[in-house]
Design a protein around this motif. Sequence first.
Motif, short mmCIF file in Angstrom:
data_model
loop_
_atom_site.label_atom_id
_atom_site.label_comp_id
_atom_site.label_asym_id
_atom_site.label_seq_id
_atom_site.Cartn_x
_atom_site.Cartn_y
_atom_site.Cartn_z
N THR A 1 0.86 -1.19 0.00
CA THR A 1 0.00 0.00 0.00
C THR A 1 0.90 1.24 0.00
O THR A 1 2.07 1.19 0.38
CB THR A 1 -0.90 0.00 1.24
N GLY A 2 0.33 2.36 -0.44
CA GLY A 2 1.05 3.63 -0.37
C GLY A 2 2.46 3.57 -0.91
O GLY A 2 2.68 3.20 -2.07
N ASN A 3 3.43 3.92 -0.10
CA ASN A 3 4.84 3.94 -0.49
C ASN A 3 5.46 2.55 -0.37
O ASN A 3 6.51 2.37 0.22
CB ASN A 3 5.59 4.97 0.37
N GLY A 4 4.77 1.55 -0.92
CA GLY A 4 5.28 0.18 -0.81
C GLY A 4 5.29 -0.31 0.61
O GLY A 4 6.16 -1.11 1.00
N SER A 5 4.33 0.12 1.41
CA SER A 5 4.32 -0.17 2.84
C SER A 5 4.15 -1.66 3.12
O SER A 5 3.47 -2.37 2.38
CB SER A 5 3.19 0.61 3.53
N VAL A 6 4.75 -2.10 4.21
CA VAL A 6 4.63 -3.48 4.69
C VAL A 6 4.04 -3.42 6.10
O VAL A 6 4.59 -2.73 6.97
CB VAL A 6 6.01 -4.19 4.72
N PRO A 7 2.96 -4.15 6.37
CA PRO A 7 2.37 -4.13 7.72
C PRO A 7 3.37 -4.60 8.77
O PRO A 7 4.19 -5.49 8.50
CB PRO A 7 1.19 -5.10 7.60
N ASN A 8 3.28 -4.01 9.97
CA ASN A 8 4.25 -4.36 11.01
C ASN A 8 4.20 -5.84 11.37
O ASN A 8 5.21 -6.42 11.75
CB ASN A 8 4.06 -3.48 12.25
N TYR A 9 3.03 -6.47 11.20
CA TYR A 9 2.92 -7.88 11.54
C TYR A 9 3.42 -8.81 10.43
O TYR A 9 3.54 -10.01 10.63
CB TYR A 9 1.46 -8.23 11.90
N GLY B 1 3.46 7.73 -8.94
CA GLY B 1 4.47 8.00 -7.92
C GLY B 1 5.57 6.96 -7.98
O GLY B 1 5.71 6.23 -8.97
N PHE B 2 6.40 6.88 -6.94
CA PHE B 2 7.43 5.85 -6.87
C PHE B 2 7.77 5.56 -5.42
O PHE B 2 7.53 6.38 -4.53
CB PHE B 2 8.68 6.23 -7.67
N VAL B 3 8.32 4.38 -5.19
CA VAL B 3 8.64 3.92 -3.85
C VAL B 3 9.99 4.49 -3.44
O VAL B 3 10.99 4.32 -4.14
CB VAL B 3 8.66 2.38 -3.78
N LEU B 4 10.02 5.16 -2.30
CA LEU B 4 11.25 5.75 -1.78
C LEU B 4 12.00 4.75 -0.91
O LEU B 4 11.41 4.10 -0.04
CB LEU B 4 10.93 6.99 -0.95
N ARG B 5 13.29 4.65 -1.17
CA ARG B 5 14.11 3.73 -0.39
C ARG B 5 14.30 4.26 1.03
O ARG B 5 14.45 5.46 1.26
CB ARG B 5 15.46 3.54 -1.08
N ASN B 6 14.24 3.34 2.00
CA ASN B 6 14.41 3.65 3.43
C ASN B 6 13.33 4.59 3.97
O ASN B 6 13.51 5.20 5.03
CB ASN B 6 15.80 4.23 3.71
N ALA B 7 12.23 4.70 3.25
CA ALA B 7 11.05 5.37 3.78
C ALA B 7 10.02 4.29 4.04
O ALA B 7 9.88 3.36 3.25
CB ALA B 7 10.51 6.39 2.78
#
Length: 352
Positions: A270-278, A302-308
């Motif tokens: 989702t969003g900025n290539g987000s990964v759920p904490n679980y 858009g694009f996925v930002l590294r280390n964000a």
Amino acid sequence: MKKTFSALALALTVCLPSTLYAKNNVVVVATGGTIAGAGASATNSATYTAAKVPVDALLNAVPQIQELANVSGVQALQIASESITDKELIQLARKVNELVKDPKVNGLVITHGTDTMEETAFFLNLVIHTDKPIVLVGSMRPGTALSADGPLNLYNAVALASSDSAKGKGTLVMMNDNVYAARDVAKTINIHTNAFNSQWGALGTVVEGKTYWFRTSTKLHNDSSAFNIEDIKGDALPLVQIVYGSDNMLPESYLALQKAGVQAIVNAGTGNGSVPNYIVPTLVKLQQEGIQIVRSSRVANGFVLRNAEQPDDKYGWVVAHDLNPQKARLLTALALTKTKDAKTLQEMFYNY
């Protein structure tokens, strides 16, 4: 007398219509898809059977293309594009590679289903070494439908592939009058003829058989690519799969792919290539066990930002930059034929 003859010859040269000059040779490589489809009636624009019409019938339906170039046809596949696998991609690429090496061939048009046209175009953009125009084209309506878009799309694609101005610009997609870079283009609408778009815009447009250019792609492609179809052995690529991000995800989705033998997983987050904490602990463990994790996004632009969002450097993950998940899958698979080093993989995503 000699001067009079020379003057006459010069005048004739200036006045002769361009159609009397030698035309470029364009090969149409047919693979099936909607552009080769047929419906039960003229009002069936969304309900039809794909991949029914052979290449000769496609060419005969648009006789005007012969005014643009010397056009011949080859039936490489006859398939609905959603059924294409890496095996068919490699098979098609080898046929394309064979054709572009023929000095008598000036350009190629590949008729293709729209569902996975962007993947095939991007794959050819990476593995075919040539500066000759390679143009993919399809349609959103079968040729039997009212206002079928296939004939004009095919005419424009032949115009583009026969144009010397298209040389060296990478593999192209010609749809709905627009010329797109294979790397950037994506299918964004599934029922209208303006189905393909790029967040960075079209490279140009074709109007009445003439190509107008407005920008070029700066990414590595074709002749400048480190990948080559001639280096691929067999009919398979390293296995890479995609997991689609949402709320309420399950670690088992990733673990099942590990069991299936994947070498990498593209997380369409989702969003900025987000990964759920679980889910993070599962992906960290998979990375430690030799499965490369690539963070892409389900968001179209858009694009996925590294280390964000996630500490990619810490985990050894790769971000897909602006490539969508399906193109990230292909680049990851090809990249894994060269290296498994995460830093090198990341540079490839920035460069391609």
